[in-house]
Every structure is written in structure tokens, then in C-alpha cells.
Motif scaffolding. Structure first.
Motif, PDB file in Angstrom:
ATOM      1  N   ALA A  80       0.838  -1.203   0.000  1.00  0.00           N
ATOM      2  CA  ALA A  80       0.000   0.000   0.000  1.00  0.00           C
ATOM      3  C   ALA A  80       0.873   1.253   0.000  1.00  0.00           C
ATOM      4  O   ALA A  80       0.563   2.235  -0.680  1.00  0.00           O
ATOM      5  CB  ALA A  80      -0.937  -0.003   1.201  1.00  0.00           C
ATOM      6  N   SER A  81       1.969   1.220   0.743  1.00  0.00           N
ATOM      7  CA  SER A  81       2.903   2.341   0.765  1.00  0.00           C
ATOM      8  C   SER A  81       3.547   2.534  -0.612  1.00  0.00           C
ATOM      9  O   SER A  81       3.733   3.667  -1.070  1.00  0.00           O
ATOM     10  CB  SER A  81       3.970   2.092   1.830  1.00  0.00           C
ATOM     11  OG  SER A  81       4.919   3.099   1.821  1.00  0.00           O
ATOM     12  N   TYR A  82       3.867   1.432  -1.268  1.00  0.00           N
ATOM     13  CA  TYR A  82       4.421   1.498  -2.626  1.00  0.00           C
ATOM     14  C   TYR A  82       3.414   2.145  -3.582  1.00  0.00           C
ATOM     15  O   TYR A  82       3.768   3.025  -4.365  1.00  0.00           O
ATOM     16  CB  TYR A  82       4.797   0.096  -3.097  1.00  0.00           C
ATOM     17  CG  TYR A  82       5.210   0.022  -4.546  1.00  0.00           C
ATOM     18  CD1 TYR A  82       6.455   0.472  -4.957  1.00  0.00           C
ATOM     19  CD2 TYR A  82       4.349  -0.493  -5.503  1.00  0.00           C
ATOM     20  CE1 TYR A  82       6.833   0.410  -6.289  1.00  0.00           C
ATOM     21  CE2 TYR A  82       4.712  -0.563  -6.833  1.00  0.00           C
ATOM     22  CZ  TYR A  82       5.956  -0.104  -7.226  1.00  0.00           C
ATOM     23  OH  TYR A  82       6.319  -0.167  -8.541  1.00  0.00           O
ATOM     24  N   VAL A  83       2.152   1.716  -3.503  1.00  0.00           N
ATOM     25  CA  VAL A  83       1.101   2.267  -4.361  1.00  0.00           C
ATOM     26  C   VAL A  83       0.930   3.758  -4.077  1.00  0.00           C
ATOM     27  O   VAL A  83       0.777   4.562  -4.993  1.00  0.00           O
ATOM     28  CB  VAL A  83      -0.224   1.500  -4.159  1.00  0.00           C
ATOM     29  CG1 VAL A  83      -1.406   2.243  -4.759  1.00  0.00           C
ATOM     30  CG2 VAL A  83      -0.116   0.105  -4.753  1.00  0.00           C
ATOM     31  N   GLU A  84       0.972   4.124  -2.827  1.00  0.00           N
ATOM     32  CA  GLU A  84       0.833   5.527  -2.425  1.00  0.00           C
ATOM     33  C   GLU A  84       1.968   6.393  -2.990  1.00  0.00           C
ATOM     34  O   GLU A  84       1.764   7.560  -3.323  1.00  0.00           O
ATOM     35  CB  GLU A  84       0.855   5.612  -0.901  1.00  0.00           C
ATOM     36  CG  GLU A  84      -0.167   6.514  -0.317  1.00  0.00           C
ATOM     37  CD  GLU A  84      -0.188   6.415   1.202  1.00  0.00           C
ATOM     38  OE1 GLU A  84      -0.954   7.174   1.782  1.00  0.00           O
ATOM     39  OE2 GLU A  84       0.555   5.603   1.789  1.00  0.00           O
ATOM     40  N   SER A  85       3.155   5.807  -3.093  1.00  0.00           N
ATOM     41  CA  SER A  85       4.320   6.567  -3.559  1.00  0.00           C
ATOM     42  C   SER A  85       4.346   6.749  -5.075  1.00  0.00           C
ATOM     43  O   SER A  85       5.130   7.550  -5.579  1.00  0.00           O
ATOM     44  CB  SER A  85       5.606   5.872  -3.110  1.00  0.00           C
ATOM     45  OG  SER A  85       5.802   4.678  -3.848  1.00  0.00           O
ATOM     46  N   ARG A  86       3.510   6.038  -5.786  1.00  0.00           N
ATOM     47  CA  ARG A  86       3.491   6.125  -7.250  1.00  0.00           C
ATOM     48  C   ARG A  86       2.719   7.372  -7.695  1.00  0.00           C
ATOM     49  O   ARG A  86       1.865   7.883  -6.967  1.00  0.00           O
ATOM     50  CB  ARG A  86       2.841   4.874  -7.848  1.00  0.00           C
ATOM     51  CG  ARG A  86       3.519   3.563  -7.466  1.00  0.00           C
ATOM     52  CD  ARG A  86       4.896   3.458  -8.001  1.00  0.00           C
ATOM     53  NE  ARG A  86       4.837   3.390  -9.457  1.00  0.00           N
ATOM     54  CZ  ARG A  86       5.862   3.120 -10.224  1.00  0.00           C
ATOM     55  NH1 ARG A  86       7.044   2.895  -9.701  1.00  0.00           N
ATOM     56  NH2 ARG A  86       5.723   3.082 -11.512  1.00  0.00           N
ATOM     57  N   PRO A  87       2.974   7.867  -8.901  1.00  0.00           N
ATOM     58  CA  PRO A  87       2.241   9.041  -9.403  1.00  0.00           C
ATOM     59  C   PRO A  87       0.728   8.786  -9.449  1.00  0.00           C
ATOM     60  O   PRO A  87       0.281   7.674  -9.733  1.00  0.00           O
ATOM     61  CB  PRO A  87       2.803   9.233 -10.818  1.00  0.00           C
ATOM     62  CG  PRO A  87       4.141   8.568 -10.789  1.00  0.00           C
ATOM     63  CD  PRO A  87       4.024   7.439  -9.822  1.00  0.00           C
TER      64      PRO A  87
END
Length: 167
Positions: free
Chosen positions: A92-99
């Protein structure tokens, strides 16, 4: 009954399912209660005894209490240290960090709900008729690796993976 339960747990489960050993412990606790009560009375000098009975009572209490206390401490430590949501929070943190303009889909519905809740991003459920190229990131359960995985770069998060097209 308790003996049968422990025999079954040791030789048919090979001792790998601790939840089944509970039956044997419960039976011993129920039928061993009067014995433990008597030993407590002996130890607290509520009952008159000879000089050999007290060390025997202490030994019996130790044999009963020490293994149970060790087992309970190990189970408490295992439960306290378990963090089964870590990989979900990581993805979820990875998804949040994406544009924000990237289109994200998943083929695993529990992951859709969790990541959508934790990241606040819209996650589309990837259908069988959808083409993988329609999305920038596809989140999958890595154990159920789809056949179209070739040509995608995988970033692993425990049992999950985020797949992006290779450039």
C-alpha cells in the motif's frame, strides 16, 4: 481421554498442530485440579505432612507448572511478534508513492480492498478479459503467478507482487 489426545497429536499430526494439544491439556487440567489443590495445601502448610511429602509436592508442582509456563511464554511471544499485515502495508505504501495518474489494478480481490483502504487510491479489479497493458501497475498474489507475467517487472512484498511493464 487426555492420553488418547496426546497420542493422536504426537503420532498422527507429528506434533505440528499445537491447537490440537489443547484437548489433552484441558482434560489434564480438569482431572488434575484436585491433585494440584492438594499440593498447594501441602506447600502452604494447610495440611500436616511428613518430611518426604513436601519435596515430592514441590517436584510435582514444578513438573506440571514449568512446562506449561514455558509453552505459554513462547505462545505469547509468537503472538506478540506476529505482524501479518506488514506486507499489505508495504505494498500500500508502494502504491501511495506512485504518481497519481497511474492506473492500478489487481487480480486478487482481498488485496484490492486492503490496498484501496490503506493507500486511498482507486484500485480496479483486473478481470480475465482485461488486457494487462491497460494498466500501469498490476498487484497480484505472487503464489498465483498469472501466465502473462513474462514481459513485466515484479517487485515483491511478502506474498504479493507489484508488476509493471518493462521498458
Amino acid at each position: 481421554f487426555a492420553g488418547f489426545q496426546w497420542f493422536w497429536w504426537l503420532f498422527f499430526n507429528t506434533g505440528n498442530l499445537p491447537r490440537y494439544s489443547w484437548y489433552g491439556w484441558a482434560a489434564v487440567a480438569i482431572f488434575g485440579g484436585p491433585l494440584v489443590t492438594l499440593m498447594i495445601q501441602v506447600l502452604t502448610r494447610q495440611t500436616s505432612i511428613d518430611r518426604f511429602t513436601r519435596p515430592l509436592a514441590v517436584a510435582c508442582c514444578a513438573v506440571i507448572v514449568i512446562p506449561a509456563a514455558i509453552h505459554m511464554a513462547q505462545e505469547v511471544q509468537r503472538a506478540w511478534q506476529s505482524d501479518e499485515m506488514q506486507s499489505t502495508r508495504d505494498i500500500a505504501s508502494y502504491v501511495e508513492s506512485r504518481p497519481a495518474e497511474e492506473r492500478i489494478a489487481t487480480a486478487f480481490w482481498p488485496l484490492e480492498r486492503s490496498v484501496q483502504f490503506l493507500s486511498g487510491r482507486t484500485i480496479t479489479r483486473f478481470g480475465k478479459s482485461d488486457a494487462p497493458g491497460e494498466y500501469d501497475i498490476i498487484l497480484v498474489n505472487a503464489a498465483d503467478e498469472p501466465p502473462w507475467v513474462h514481459g513485466f517487472r515484479m517487485k515483491r512484498f511478502g506474498p504479493y507482487a507489484a508488476m509493471t511493464a518493462q521498458d
